[in-house]
Design an enzyme around this catalytic site. Structure first.
Site, PDB file in Angstrom:
ATOM      1  N   CYS A 236      -0.445   2.445  -4.407  1.00  0.00           N
ATOM      2  CA  CYS A 236      -1.277   3.632  -4.597  1.00  0.00           C
ATOM      3  C   CYS A 236      -0.472   4.867  -4.208  1.00  0.00           C
ATOM      4  CB  CYS A 236      -2.538   3.549  -3.735  1.00  0.00           C
ATOM      5  SG  CYS A 236      -3.720   2.290  -4.282  1.00  0.00           S
TER       6      CYS A 236
ATOM      7  N   HIS B 289       0.870  -1.168   0.000  1.00  0.00           N
ATOM      8  CA  HIS B 289       0.000   0.000   0.000  1.00  0.00           C
ATOM      9  C   HIS B 289       0.910   1.222   0.000  1.00  0.00           C
ATOM     10  CE1 HIS B 289      -3.734  -2.120   0.475  1.00  0.00           C
ATOM     11  NE2 HIS B 289      -3.360  -2.703   1.607  1.00  0.00           N
TER      12      HIS B 289
END
Length: 434
Positions: free
Chosen positions: A315, A267
């Site tokens: 991301c 992430h």
């Protein structure tokens, strides 16, 4: 009588297992492996080498093969057992759970059959098997890997799961023609290429990254096929990721390398990669700036003037990076100008602190990246495909642009991979197979 049939069965197993290897001349690998590990005495080694005094070439080859098979059977438990376990451990062979149990419980003779069956089912596994044998001894330069079956067209025009190799003639031609325009490639026998993969899949406060294991397997196989020894780490905090990166940057092998790859998958936020302990109120983030600082010319001289490729699957925000527009002429471009300056600098010797880097991120700043639970990340999947198809003839920037082009038309889930902090001063060719 039963004993004789048992011997015949074992012989048959080994003959089936090594038929292709013997035909390809890879028995030299076994000879060299035996010499290194002192498995057998010099007398035993000589039984594998043809007698140069024999007059008949055909008879000589037949005798040589028979002796080789016989010797391989004799040395099976000492040499081949280790080879089989190495292949299974390093995921060269992908076996189902029941096959794994059968493999580890069975005798050495039957392991050969399981191996052959697995290779027959999977063409890529067959190539990986051969490449693994060669990688176990990088100083064997007289044997060409069986991966070079790509001289002709692939099985289908859309086949993308095979790494195409650069023909030796093309490699030499490009090196000679563009000598001053490309990064130098060290000889296979003199270099030690290293690559690092860090992939976080499980987190204390964030959702699991389901499907990310496909990315690990795919990137690891790709980098190994390109000649890199891969170090892979999983599920690390930001502090642990930084420690791993610093230890990797200090590896002495970089001195004899010509490049390196860093693959970071987790992430993420705009500024960096999330560690496993990340949460909004208490961030656990490895900053991108920190990564560049660890590998710059001030802190990692072993990689000075060598390409340092950073691949980021994460991301970089929460936006979707898409909008709806009418078909109309593009708006006027913003034009910026900068006044000229008189610059002076005095120095005895100067080098750039940050040079020869290139980062390829899975999305543009502030936007999300998408991952398929059943196949892995969309970006990593397309990246692997483009490397497999084009690294034989294209330099790195061209490959990255081909990846970007594949995302040019937004699909249901849109993202646009982005090249950042590119300070490569030459074209970086990977020349797979050379």
């Amino acid at each position: 009588m039963a004993e004789d049939s048992g011997k015949k069965k074992r012989r048959k197993n080994f003959e089936a297992m090594f038929k292709g290897i013997l035909q390809s001349g890879l028995d030299n690998f076994v000879i060299n492996h035996m010499l290194k590990n002192n498995v057998a005495g010099q007398t035993s080694i000589q039984t594998l080498v043809p007698n140069t005094d024999q007059k008949s070439t055909s008879v000589k080859k037949d005798n040589h093969k028979k002796k080789t098979v016989k010797m391989l059977e004799y040395l099976g438990k000492d040499v081949l057992h280790g080879v089989f376990n190495y292949l299974a451990k390093h995921d060269v062979l992908t076996l189902k759970e029941e096959e794994k149990k059968k493999y580890y419980d069975t005798k050495i003779e039957d392991k050969a059959l399981i191996l052959v069956d697995s290779l027959r089912k999977n063409r890529v596994a067959h190539q990986m098997f051969t490449q693994t044998l060669l990688n176990m001894d990088q100083k064997i330069t007289s044997v060409k890997p069986l991966l070079q079956i790509e001289a002709g067209p692939p099985e289908s025009a859309e086949s993308t799961n095979i790494l195409k190799l650069c023909p030796r003639e093309e490699f030499l031609r490009l090196c000679k023609k563009n000598h001053d325009e490309i990064y130098p490639i060290k000889k296979r026998e003199d270099r030690r290429r290293l690559a690092l993969i860090i992939c976080n899949t499980k987190f204390d406060h964030l959702p699991a990254r389901n499907g990310a294991h496909y990315d690990i397997v795919g990137m690891k196989r790709l980098l190994q096929g390109l000649g890199y020894t891969v170090v892979d780490e999983k599920n690390l905090t930001a502090r642990d990721m930084e420690s791993v990166l610093r230890a990797f940057a200090a590896r002495p092998e970089h001195k004899s390398s010509d490049s390196t790859f860093l693959v970071l998958m987790s992430h993420g936020i705009l500024e960096g990669i999330c560690g496993t302990a990340h949460k909004k109120k208490k961030p656990d983030v490895l900053l991108y700036d920190t990564i560049f600082q660890i590998f710059n010319n001030r802190n990692c001289l072993s990689l000075k003037d060598k390409p340092k490729v950073i691949i980021v699957q994460a991301c970089r925000g929460e936006k979707h990076g898409e909008l709806w527009v009418r078909d109309s002429p593009a708006s006027l471009a913003l034009i910026s100008s900068q006044s000229s300056e008189n610059l002076e600098a005095d120095s005895v010797c100067k080098i750039h602190e940050e040079k020869d880097f290139i980062a390829f991120c899975s999305s543009t700043p502030h936007n999300v990246s998408w991952r398929d639970r059943t196949r892995g990340s969309i970006f990593i999947t397309e990246l692997i495909t483009c490397f497999q198809k084009y690294s034989c003839c294209c330099h790195l920037m061209e490959i990255f642009r081909k990846v970007q082009k594949s995302f040019e038309v937004p699909q249901a889930k849109a993202q646009m991979p982005t090249i950042e902090r590119a300070t490569l001063t030459r074209d970086f060719y990977l020349f797979p197979g050379n």
